[in-house]
Design a protein around this motif. Structure first.
Motif, PDB file in Angstrom:
ATOM      1  N   UNK A  71      45.152  42.524  86.381  1.00  0.00           N
ATOM      2  CA  UNK A  71      44.756  43.417  85.309  1.00  0.00           C
ATOM      3  C   UNK A  71      45.099  44.827  85.762  1.00  0.00           C
ATOM      4  N   UNK A  72      44.995  45.774  84.898  1.00  0.00           N
ATOM      5  CA  UNK A  72      45.231  47.159  85.296  1.00  0.00           C
ATOM      6  C   UNK A  72      44.181  48.041  84.674  1.00  0.00           C
ATOM      7  N   UNK A  73      44.031  49.224  85.266  1.00  0.00           N
ATOM      8  CA  UNK A  73      43.043  50.177  84.806  1.00  0.00           C
ATOM      9  C   UNK A  73      43.633  51.571  84.939  1.00  0.00           C
ATOM     10  N   UNK A  74      43.020  52.541  84.297  1.00  0.00           N
ATOM     11  CA  UNK A  74      43.509  53.919  84.330  1.00  0.00           C
ATOM     12  C   UNK A  74      42.629  54.759  85.238  1.00  0.00           C
ATOM     13  N   UNK A  75      43.241  55.616  86.021  1.00  0.00           N
ATOM     14  CA  UNK A  75      42.499  56.561  86.860  1.00  0.00           C
ATOM     15  C   UNK A  75      42.048  57.699  85.956  1.00  0.00           C
ATOM     16  N   UNK A  76      40.735  57.988  85.960  1.00  0.00           N
ATOM     17  CA  UNK A  76      40.216  59.015  85.057  1.00  0.00           C
ATOM     18  C   UNK A  76      40.363  60.418  85.646  1.00  0.00           C
ATOM     19  N   UNK A  77      39.868  61.416  84.928  1.00  0.00           N
ATOM     20  CA  UNK A  77      40.005  62.823  85.332  1.00  0.00           C
ATOM     21  C   UNK A  77      39.401  63.119  86.704  1.00  0.00           C
TER      22      UNK A  77
END
Length: 81
Positions: free
Chosen positions: A6-12
């Motif tokens: 799966x993949x995820x996004x790095x937040x601010x």
């Protein structure tokens, strides 16, 4: 080949969320840690470091006939008063 991917996004704030399917497959629980490593070839490796919260939680208490206080008893064991 991976069983779960799966993949995820790095937040601010540069945080990431471990996807639910990955958490379930790896048995990741709140309080566990992950160790990040960048290999010489630039590959990113993540290792699960299990925390042993509640290591004594499955032990049954023993009634010794008197009430105890772990904080106070600790000082007695170490010779401090």
């Amino acid at each position: 080949m991976s069983r779960v991917e799966d993949e995820t996004t790095i937040n601010e704030s540069h945080s990431v969320t471990v996807p639910a399917a990955v958490r379930r497959e790896a048995g990741i629980e709140a309080g566990d840690k992950v160790r990040w490593r960048v290999e010489d070839d630039g590959t990113l490796a993540v290792e699960l470091v299990k925390q042993r919260h509640g290591a004594f939680s499955e032990l049954e208490p023993v009634d010794i006939g008197e009430e105890t206080n772990a904080a106070d008893d600790h000082d007695l064991v170490t010779g401090e008063q």
